[in-house]
Write an enzyme that holds these catalytic residues in place. Sequence first.
Site, PDB file in Angstrom:
ATOM      1  N   ASP A 145      49.920  31.637  71.830  1.00  0.00           N
ATOM      2  CA  ASP A 145      48.914  32.286  70.997  1.00  0.00           C
ATOM      3  C   ASP A 145      47.983  33.122  71.871  1.00  0.00           C
ATOM      4  OD1 ASP A 145      46.905  33.086  69.358  1.00  0.00           O
ATOM      5  OD2 ASP A 145      46.329  31.091  68.669  1.00  0.00           O
ATOM      6  N   ASP A 198      52.419  23.907  69.141  1.00  0.00           N
ATOM      7  CA  ASP A 198      51.564  24.690  68.256  1.00  0.00           C
ATOM      8  C   ASP A 198      50.408  25.261  69.091  1.00  0.00           C
ATOM      9  OD1 ASP A 198      50.661  25.649  65.824  1.00  0.00           O
ATOM     10  OD2 ASP A 198      49.681  23.775  65.232  1.00  0.00           O
TER      11      ASP A 198
HETATM   12 ZN   LIG Z   1      47.661  27.441  63.545  1.00  0.00          ZN
END
Ligand SMILES: [Zn+2]
Length: 332
Positions: A116, A94
């Site tokens: 990300d 994540d």
């Molecule tokens: Zn998140």
Amino acid sequence: MVNYKDLGLVNTREMFAKAINGGYAIPAFNFNNMEQLQAIVKAAAETKSPVILQVSSGARKYANQTLLRYMAEGAVQYAKELGWENPQIVLHLDHGNSFELCKSCVDFGFSSVMIDGSALPYEENIALTKQVVEYAHQFDVTVEAELGVLAGVEDEVSAEESHYTKPEEVIDFSTRTGCDSLAISIGTSHGAYKFKPEQCTKDPVTGRLVPPPLAFDVLDAIMEKLPGFPIVLHGSSSVPQEYVDIINAHGGNLPNAVGIPEEQLRKAAKSAVCKINIDSDSRLAMTAAIRLTFDEHPEYFDPRKYLGPARDEMEKLYKHKIVEVLGSDNKA
Ligand SMILES: [Zn+2]
């Protein structure tokens, strides 16, 4: 180098395709410790739901990356022991924030990673995502990317303000990066304080805060640009008020904690949204159960006496999400 297939894990490709066609979403639950993992696996096995086990970089630091990897391997075996013949379990990073971290997870047996780059300028996000995709795809590991910025705080990820994903960018971004799924920003937010009271309205009957609705028009515009492409929602805890009430009634202090109403998540799950991330709700379930147990039994000092009820409460929560919100039961 360990390949996830040797651990009995699966990547997200087929899982997401089925979820989009079937009008449901796969739960992505974060875990940091044994009790959370037991509850997730038991809930998934008993409801026959595919499941994504999410590890943040904070979790890797907290629990130790080697231990986490073996826990995930153990999770597959535990699922089989519970009678789930072909467990559909993904081990996912994540919010990976660098190529090195993503590479290390791929090499360590993860079947899916998120890169990300949403805080970077657009072209840099593309370059970084593409680099991770090129590496991960060599090992058939799927990659989630992010476009648009979510507000809120989650482990080491935080942003003051949200910026909705721009639908006009999604075709260019997904084509040039080759990512397998895209996390978008349509008003969800990380943490247990998703909205400030001034962003909310008040329910006249209960006096509770009512959060602003998700931007379904932005989601629709994205789906129109990328038909059938897997979309991911982060920051999608509902912050159940019964847990907040228990916590506050037993020595806690969580004023104005507010999340995304389950009704809106149900609606999203029926669309191309095929992965919904839930972390804070399980933290709240665990904390509520522990606070309640301590209050009722000040004599307890065996961790099993309070972590046991916490585990039961989390399992109940995960099953509720799977069956009542995401609709992923009996899909694995
Ligand atoms: Zn998140």
